[in-house]
Design a protein around this motif. Structure first.
Motif, PDB file in Angstrom:
ATOM      1  N   ARG A 114       3.140  -4.568   7.052  1.00  0.00           N
ATOM      2  CA  ARG A 114       2.470  -4.659   5.726  1.00  0.00           C
ATOM      3  C   ARG A 114       3.205  -4.717   4.486  1.00  0.00           C
ATOM      4  O   ARG A 114       3.754  -3.758   3.795  1.00  0.00           O
ATOM      5  CB  ARG A 114       1.288  -3.675   5.094  1.00  0.00           C
TER       6      ARG A 114
ATOM      7  N   ASP B 264       1.227  -3.701  -6.265  1.00  0.00           N
ATOM      8  CA  ASP B 264       0.734  -2.871  -5.345  1.00  0.00           C
ATOM      9  C   ASP B 264      -0.373  -1.805  -5.917  1.00  0.00           C
ATOM     10  O   ASP B 264      -1.328  -1.605  -4.913  1.00  0.00           O
ATOM     11  CB  ASP B 264       1.885  -2.237  -4.519  1.00  0.00           C
TER      12      ASP B 264
ATOM     13  N   PHE C 135       0.883  -1.154  -0.014  1.00  0.00           N
ATOM     14  CA  PHE C 135      -0.054  -0.037  -0.080  1.00  0.00           C
ATOM     15  C   PHE C 135       0.940   1.034   0.093  1.00  0.00           C
ATOM     16  O   PHE C 135       0.448   2.368   0.755  1.00  0.00           O
ATOM     17  CB  PHE C 135      -1.042   0.041   1.275  1.00  0.00           C
ATOM     18  N   SER C 136       2.002   1.265  -0.683  1.00  0.00           N
ATOM     19  CA  SER C 136       3.024   2.176  -0.704  1.00  0.00           C
ATOM     20  C   SER C 136       3.746   2.476  -2.036  1.00  0.00           C
ATOM     21  O   SER C 136       3.550   3.242  -2.657  1.00  0.00           O
ATOM     22  CB  SER C 136       4.054   2.175   0.481  1.00  0.00           C
TER      23      SER C 136
ATOM     24  N   ARG D 209      -6.467   8.708  -7.103  1.00  0.00           N
ATOM     25  CA  ARG D 209      -7.036   7.965  -5.768  1.00  0.00           C
ATOM     26  C   ARG D 209      -8.361   8.069  -5.503  1.00  0.00           C
ATOM     27  O   ARG D 209      -8.989   9.211  -5.828  1.00  0.00           O
ATOM     28  CB  ARG D 209      -6.078   8.343  -4.699  1.00  0.00           C
TER      29      ARG D 209
ATOM     30  N   GLY E 238      -3.564  -2.957  -5.919  1.00  0.00           N
ATOM     31  CA  GLY E 238      -4.499  -3.212  -4.606  1.00  0.00           C
ATOM     32  C   GLY E 238      -4.683  -1.679  -3.876  1.00  0.00           C
ATOM     33  O   GLY E 238      -5.445  -1.644  -3.017  1.00  0.00           O
ATOM     34  N   ILE E 239      -4.219  -0.657  -4.653  1.00  0.00           N
ATOM     35  CA  ILE E 239      -4.585   0.816  -3.936  1.00  0.00           C
ATOM     36  C   ILE E 239      -5.617   1.394  -4.737  1.00  0.00           C
ATOM     37  O   ILE E 239      -6.306   1.734  -4.230  1.00  0.00           O
ATOM     38  CB  ILE E 239      -3.148   1.612  -4.178  1.00  0.00           C
TER      39      ILE E 239
ATOM     40  N   LYS F  74       2.342   3.437  -5.452  1.00  0.00           N
ATOM     41  CA  LYS F  74       1.790   5.006  -5.415  1.00  0.00           C
ATOM     42  C   LYS F  74       2.737   5.640  -6.506  1.00  0.00           C
ATOM     43  O   LYS F  74       2.563   6.646  -6.934  1.00  0.00           O
ATOM     44  CB  LYS F  74       1.900   5.727  -4.155  1.00  0.00           C
TER      45      LYS F  74
END
Lengths: 194, 194
Positions: B169, B80, A182-183, A194, B83-84, A186
């Motif tokens: 995480r 990722d 979750f990083s 988002r 997932g975001i 980005k």
């Protein structure tokens, strides 16, 4: 890049390695299971897939409870033993010298040496063919005191095993941290998505 | 050794990391899922747990098919991202530059860059609370040619990611081989227990 077709095969990499516990005729028994997964968050639920003829299957249907115990890599021999031998034949608790305790539920046996123990109450049971899928609500979770860092469970102290399917059939440890979840994704965000 | 009670928590270590694919309104979409597990061998079946409001959930219920794609560690950023971000907002296939193909099923999108692709037909759907559990029969499995050794899929070429739950995480790689399964446990066998 070409692909090779492998037919209808259960090729998930990796799977966890857990010891599923149930009292069978009132006595604790444990079996190794790789086909286990979280299936719901509110309330927290976990599923385990077990062949119908298994001794543990009998225990789960007797009590409608089971436990999921996560062994550490130091317990690999006992874990594998619990996947090879049936509780029909031996008292695995005795052979493996498991210290068994009970928590909130009075018939879901837990292994003290395992760093993580989940007590589960059966909510659903599906007959899928070769296996029954038991969906259990996690009633309580127990983590060994020694596996915490800064107040949170620390996977590098839990040291779980993964199971790798296929002819090589291995237990593997966890490797390096690849990225924070979750990083890192980005970095791919473009503008205000988002 | 003392235990700390953590309540009703989904503390399974580790879980796999996959990209679940579905066509939504006819267009391919993918989301990152850790709550995935094999649930049956004959026939081979896999389950994925997905929150009801997810865009992918909509696609699976439209077609009653889905795919499970296993990304390698090189794809961690794209994984990722999936997932975001919601497919409601962006075309993830375009942002991630996924090469999409179809196999036996004509509406379960597969990602060519992922070393393992499973095509699934929904057999059961359980509403468990926060999530739907989709149980899919694996209709076909695709493995990248480059991920074989001596005719078998090689996990060290697949290089899957695991997901670690909790405040940290993380995505982790696989680590060292701890032991051969269905083998090391035999050292504990006493006499003719098999």
């Amino acid at each position: 890049m070409g692909k090779v077709l492998m037919g209808s095969s259960p090729l998930l990499y990796p799977t966890p390695t857990v010891l599923v516990g149930a009292n069978v005729d009132g006595k604790p028994n444990f079996m190794a299971v790789a086909w286990c997964g979280i299936v719901n968050s509110e309330p927290a639920m976990i599923s385990v897939a077990i062949q119908h003829h298994r001794y543990t299957h009998k225990g789960i249907t007797q009590n409608l409870t089971f436990s999921v115990n996560i062994p550490s890599i130091e317990m690999v021999k006992e874990t594998d033993y619990c996947g090879i031998i049936s509780g029909h034949k031996v008292d695995k608790v005795e052979v493996c010298q498991f210290k068994v305790f009970y928590g909130k539920l009075d018939n879901a046996p837990l292994i003290e040496q395992c760093p993580v123990n989940l007590e589960c109450k059966v909510m659903q049971m599906l007959n899928l063919g070769s296996h029954s899928l038991f969906v259990g609500r996690i009633e309580e979770s127990h983590i060994s005191e020694s596996c915490f860092t800064d107040g949170n469970p620390d996977v590098d102290k839990i040291k779980p095993l993964t199971f790798i399917v296929g002819p090589s059939r291995q237990y593997r440890a966890l490797g390096e941290v690849v990225a924070k979840a979750f990083s890192i994704g980005k970095e791919l965000e473009v503008g205000d998505n988002r």
